[in-house]
Design an enzyme around this catalytic site. Structure first.
Site, PDB file in Angstrom:
ATOM      1  N   SER A  34     -94.837 -41.888  36.971  1.00 19.39           N
ATOM      2  CA  SER A  34     -95.805 -42.736  36.257  1.00 19.39           C
ATOM      3  C   SER A  34     -97.147 -43.281  36.936  1.00 19.39           C
ATOM      4  O   SER A  34     -97.965 -43.490  36.485  1.00 19.39           O
ATOM      5  CB  SER A  34     -94.847 -44.070  35.918  1.00 19.39           C
ATOM      6  OG  SER A  34     -93.710 -43.831  35.335  1.00 19.39           O
ATOM      7  N   ARG A  40     -85.114 -36.339  40.629  1.00 16.28           N
ATOM      8  CA  ARG A  40     -86.189 -35.285  40.428  1.00 16.28           C
ATOM      9  C   ARG A  40     -85.926 -34.161  41.656  1.00 16.28           C
ATOM     10  O   ARG A  40     -86.361 -33.286  41.564  1.00 16.28           O
ATOM     11  CB  ARG A  40     -87.663 -35.679  40.453  1.00 16.28           C
ATOM     12  CG  ARG A  40     -87.941 -36.417  39.143  1.00 16.28           C
ATOM     13  CD  ARG A  40     -89.210 -37.227  39.247  1.00 16.28           C
ATOM     14  NE  ARG A  40     -88.764 -38.464  39.835  1.00 16.28           N
ATOM     15  CZ  ARG A  40     -89.287 -39.559  39.975  1.00 16.28           C
ATOM     16  NH1 ARG A  40     -90.516 -39.791  39.569  1.00 16.28           N
ATOM     17  NH2 ARG A  40     -88.855 -40.722  40.641  1.00 16.28           N
ATOM     18  N   HIS A  68     -89.435 -38.700  31.793  1.00 14.75           N
ATOM     19  CA  HIS A  68     -88.296 -39.775  31.220  1.00 14.75           C
ATOM     20  C   HIS A  68     -87.686 -39.052  29.918  1.00 14.75           C
ATOM     21  O   HIS A  68     -86.469 -39.500  29.780  1.00 14.75           O
ATOM     22  CB  HIS A  68     -88.923 -41.137  31.170  1.00 14.75           C
ATOM     23  CG  HIS A  68     -89.567 -41.712  32.248  1.00 14.75           C
ATOM     24  ND1 HIS A  68     -90.765 -42.306  32.225  1.00 14.75           N
ATOM     25  CD2 HIS A  68     -88.816 -42.155  33.149  1.00 14.75           C
ATOM     26  CE1 HIS A  68     -91.088 -42.790  33.724  1.00 14.75           C
ATOM     27  NE2 HIS A  68     -89.762 -42.789  34.093  1.00 14.75           N
ATOM     28  N   LYS A  72     -93.819 -53.343  41.705  1.00 11.39           N
ATOM     29  CA  LYS A  72     -94.557 -52.412  41.293  1.00 11.39           C
ATOM     30  C   LYS A  72     -95.829 -52.659  40.640  1.00 11.39           C
ATOM     31  O   LYS A  72     -96.814 -51.874  40.373  1.00 11.39           O
ATOM     32  CB  LYS A  72     -93.897 -51.740  40.275  1.00 11.39           C
ATOM     33  CG  LYS A  72     -92.729 -50.591  41.343  1.00 11.39           C
ATOM     34  CD  LYS A  72     -92.156 -49.564  40.183  1.00 11.39           C
ATOM     35  CE  LYS A  72     -91.498 -48.582  41.263  1.00 11.39           C
ATOM     36  NZ  LYS A  72     -90.916 -47.437  40.320  1.00 11.39           N
TER      37      LYS A  72
HETATM   38  P1  ADP Z   1     -87.743 -47.148  38.574  1.00 11.71           P
HETATM   39  O1  ADP Z   1     -88.787 -48.459  38.982  1.00 11.71           O
HETATM   40  O2  ADP Z   1     -86.286 -47.656  38.226  1.00 11.71           O
HETATM   41  O3  ADP Z   1     -87.740 -46.190  39.630  1.00 11.71           O
HETATM   42  P2  ADP Z   1     -89.238 -45.363  36.982  1.00 11.71           P
HETATM   43  O4  ADP Z   1     -89.785 -45.715  35.631  1.00 11.71           O
HETATM   44  O5  ADP Z   1     -90.156 -44.902  37.934  1.00 11.71           O
HETATM   45  O6  ADP Z   1     -88.528 -46.727  37.253  1.00 11.71           O
HETATM   46  O7  ADP Z   1     -87.994 -44.327  36.846  1.00 11.71           O
HETATM   47  C1  ADP Z   1     -86.842 -44.643  36.250  1.00 11.71           C
HETATM   48  C2  ADP Z   1     -85.868 -43.491  36.256  1.00 11.71           C
HETATM   49  O8  ADP Z   1     -86.308 -42.356  35.699  1.00 11.71           O
HETATM   50  C3  ADP Z   1     -85.590 -43.298  37.726  1.00 11.71           C
HETATM   51  O9  ADP Z   1     -84.081 -42.887  37.869  1.00 11.71           O
HETATM   52  C4  ADP Z   1     -86.406 -42.116  38.130  1.00 11.71           C
HETATM   53  O10 ADP Z   1     -85.829 -41.245  38.935  1.00 11.71           O
HETATM   54  C5  ADP Z   1     -86.360 -41.396  36.664  1.00 11.71           C
HETATM   55  N1  ADP Z   1     -87.658 -40.419  36.565  1.00 11.71           N
HETATM   56  C6  ADP Z   1     -88.817 -40.667  36.605  1.00 11.71           C
HETATM   57  N2  ADP Z   1     -89.629 -39.853  36.609  1.00 11.71           N
HETATM   58  C7  ADP Z   1     -88.818 -38.882  36.075  1.00 11.71           C
HETATM   59  C8  ADP Z   1     -88.904 -37.472  35.904  1.00 11.71           C
HETATM   60  N3  ADP Z   1     -90.231 -36.840  36.012  1.00 11.71           N
HETATM   61  N4  ADP Z   1     -88.080 -36.556  35.741  1.00 11.71           N
HETATM   62  C9  ADP Z   1     -86.655 -37.287  35.843  1.00 11.71           C
HETATM   63  N5  ADP Z   1     -86.522 -38.362  36.082  1.00 11.71           N
HETATM   64  C10 ADP Z   1     -87.442 -39.210  36.215  1.00 11.71           C
END
Ligand code: ADP
Length: 161
Positions: free
Chosen positions: A128, A90, A17, A41
């Site tokens: 996460s 990703r 992130h 979630k």
């Molecule tokens: P959501 O519930 O919106 O998917 P996340 O916290 O899982 O929330 O992810 C928020 C955003 O960050 C999403 O666009 C996700 O694709 C991106 N994201 C999550 N992990 C990574 C990572 N390792 N690298 C790049 N982008 C990421």
């Protein structure tokens, strides 16, 4: 001013992130990290806790702010006067869902653009959920999250046991 929203659950924020946030800060004047409730979630951290943790690990960026939000993302974006939404891509597996979301958001509000950013390859496997699983089994997550997040994870897991 070009204002962008980076929405997500961030439960917890990872180095992946942060990679996306850093890229966004170079493209936009202001980046608002919008932390969603997302009860589906079953988050480990409350929205308030996530907002505090994210504020802590992003304080060195002068053009980043963080807050919680609920409701429709496009409504939130309009309220803030943001011109775009950032999402991280990703791998191919993210593409279908993200593409669908971006198109739905565009149908609801034509004025808002979704911008996809790719993290460094070393973060493409990271999410996460994996971080929480490793931490819950006592594994070392120091390569995946900043030290503050690691400490908060340990504290939260200890409270739950
Ligand atoms: P959501 O519930 O919106 O998917 P996340 O916290 O899982 O929330 O992810 C928020 C955003 O960050 C999403 O666009 C996700 O694709 C991106 N994201 C999550 N992990 C990574 C990572 N390792 N690298 C790049 N982008 C990421």
């Amino acid at each position: 001013m070009r204002h962008v929203i980076y929405p997500g659950t961030f439960d917890p924020i990872t180095n992946g992130h942060l990679d996306i946030i850093e890229r966004a800060t170079t493209l936009f004047d202001l980046v608002t990290i919008g932390v969603t409730t997302n009860p589906a979630k079953n988050p480990l951290f409350s929205v308030a806790e996530r907002v505090t943790i994210i504020g802590d690990v992003t304080h060195h960026f002068s053009n980043v702010r963080v807050e919680g939000f609920s409701g429709l993302l496009v409504d939130y974006a309009q309220r803030l006067g943001a011109c775009a939404i950032i999402r991280g891509l990703r791998a191919i597996s993210d593409f279908e869902y993200e593409f669908q979301m971006a198109l739905v958001n565009r149908k609801i509000s034509d004025g808002i653009v979704t911008v996809f950013l790719m993290p460094h390859e070393k973060y493409t496997y990271l999410n996460s959920t994996i971080v929480k699983e490793v931490a819950m089994f006592g594994g070392d997550v120091s390569r995946f999250v900043p030290p503050t997040v690691e400490a908060q994870l340990k504290k939260k897991i200890a409270e739950r046991q």
